[in-house]
Design an enzyme around this catalytic site. Structure first.
Site, short mmCIF file in Angstrom:
data_model
loop_
_atom_site.label_atom_id
_atom_site.label_comp_id
_atom_site.label_asym_id
_atom_site.label_seq_id
_atom_site.Cartn_x
_atom_site.Cartn_y
_atom_site.Cartn_z
N PRO A 18 44.86 35.66 55.29
CA PRO A 18 45.49 36.66 54.42
C PRO A 18 45.01 36.43 52.99
CG PRO A 18 47.04 34.91 54.95
CD PRO A 18 45.81 34.62 55.74
N MET A 19 44.52 37.49 52.34
CA MET A 19 44.03 37.36 50.97
C MET A 19 44.47 38.57 50.14
SD MET A 19 40.19 35.76 51.52
CE MET A 19 39.84 36.62 53.08
N GLU A 20 45.05 38.28 49.00
CA GLU A 20 45.57 39.30 48.09
C GLU A 20 44.48 40.28 47.66
OE1 GLU A 20 48.45 40.88 45.14
OE2 GLU A 20 48.44 40.10 47.17
N CYS A 117 50.21 29.75 49.13
CA CYS A 117 49.58 30.39 47.97
C CYS A 117 49.84 29.55 46.71
CB CYS A 117 50.12 31.79 47.76
SG CYS A 117 49.47 32.60 46.29
N LYS A 156 51.63 29.15 57.08
CA LYS A 156 50.40 28.72 56.41
C LYS A 156 50.79 27.91 55.19
CE LYS A 156 45.95 30.30 54.61
NZ LYS A 156 45.92 29.69 53.29
N ASN A 220 41.99 25.17 57.46
CA ASN A 220 41.50 26.19 56.54
C ASN A 220 40.94 25.52 55.29
OD1 ASN A 220 43.03 28.19 54.08
ND2 ASN A 220 41.28 28.90 55.25
N GLY A 221 39.85 26.07 54.79
CA GLY A 221 39.28 25.57 53.54
C GLY A 221 37.80 25.24 53.64
N GLY A 244 38.61 32.06 55.05
CA GLY A 244 39.00 32.81 53.86
C GLY A 244 37.79 33.31 53.12
N ARG A 245 37.39 32.58 52.08
CA ARG A 245 36.28 33.03 51.23
C ARG A 245 34.94 33.09 51.95
NH1 ARG A 245 36.35 29.07 46.45
NH2 ARG A 245 36.97 27.65 48.14
#
Length: 335
Positions: A18-20, A117, A156, A220-221, A244-245
């Site tokens: 999930p990413m804003e 977050c 998360k 994650n990461g 994510g990224r």
């Protein structure tokens, strides 16, 4: 809980984080359209405020974060990929109310609680990673969400707030028996700086095993390729990988049969994204939000910087069309 799909997915599980202002229905559909269902199993929404959702004035303002296009619904059904709504806040009752409504509406396969977050303005409100400092409240929130939900509940989180406290913190979470805990290998203080500490992620796996828990542990990461994800599964013992990224470097991340894409294929996907964004959000979201995605499609080929510079000046879909049309002129001059 009617069906716990998490335990039905063959490991390792790969998910899109999930990413804003990133994982809205539009970008999820773009990723869905170029992914292999064997390599991508679960998508997450943007994170939505339970405070906002439980307020009659606030709800219309935050509901877009869990909006799903009909075309995305069709793709989800065709591929069998699951969709999870992520929510955040600090009030157990509002988590329960939000979970109840999301469950009743029946459009999401799961609910995820954001306890990771690191954004300072969110932390100041006592939500997300701030909950690491308040384990009893965090557990109340999980229990309230589980009780109100008919879909599986996951969490998360991070490995600490100002200091690493992986074992202490994760042991609290494991007590509540969430279906999945996704552990980002940084503390809140780091934001996205430094390297993710996967040795700490692995400690969460070991703790889970020691406690005899059935909770799945995902890591994650700093996962930049599908192959790296597979390697980390073996190296650190996690049940799954959340990306994510890494998706910003390659929209085809979850399609390991794709080695490289031509500039034309990249720009065709950019156009599809821009058009779908405009069709979906023209009256609700600022066009400038779309610009953060342009670099995804415009790197690694001759003329990429030039076309990207033109795209960053665009303020409408028509501007994008003209900028992309100019690429033909650029490519003619390719050595």
């Amino acid at each position: 809980m009617t069906n716990n799909f998490w335990h039905d997915i063959k490991k390792p599980v790969f998910t899109l984080a999930p990413m804003e202002d990133v994982t809205d229905t539009v970008f999820r559909e773009i990723v869905l359209g170029v992914s292999n269902p064997n390599n991508l199993h679960v998508l997450f929404s943007e994170f939505m405020s339970t405070d906002g959702f439980c307020h009659e004035v606030g709800r219309p303002k935050v509901r877009h974060r869990i909006f799903i296009n009909e075309t995305e619904k069709k793709l989800l059904k065709e591929t069998g990929i699951k969709l999870v709504a992520q929510i955040w806040g600090a009030n157990p009752e509002k988590f329960a109310e939000t979970a109840r409504i999301i469950s009743e509406e029946g459009e999401f396969d799961g609910i995820d609680i954001n306890m990771g977050c690191p954004v300072k303005k969110i932390v100041k409100q006592g939500g997300c990673s701030a909950l690491i400092a308040f384990p009893n409240l965090a557990k109340e929130i999980i229990y309230a969400t589980q009780e109100a939900s008919t879909v599986p509940v996951s969490v998360k989180t991070r490995i600490g707030l100002k200091n690493i406290i992986t074992e202490e913190w994760i042991s609290h979470l494991l007590e509540t028996k969430p279906t999945v805990i996704t552990v980002h290998g940084r503390i809140q203080k780091q934001q996205s700086e430094g390297e993710a500490n996967w040795d700490e992620v692995s400690k969460a796996v070991q703790l889970r095993d020691q406690m005899g828990s059935e909770t799945l542990i995902h890591g994650n990461g700093d996962v930049w390729s599908y192959e790296q994800g597979l390697d980390y599964v073996k190296k650190y013992g996690v049940d799954g990988i959340m990306v994510g990224r890494g998706i910003f470097q390659n929209p085809w991340f979850f399609n390991k049969t794709v080695m490289g894409k031509t500039p034309e294929e990249r720009l065709t996907l950019l156009w599809k994204h821009a058009k779908l964004f405009t069709d979906t959000w023209e009256k609700e979201k600022n066009f400038a939000i779309l610009k953060r995605f342009f670099k995804i499609y415009t790197s690694g080929f001759y003329g990429a910087a030039t076309i990207r510079a033109k795209l960053m000046e665009c303020n409408s879909l028509e501007d994008v069309r003209k900028a992309l049309a100019s690429f033909d002129e650029i490519s003619k001059n390719t050595p």
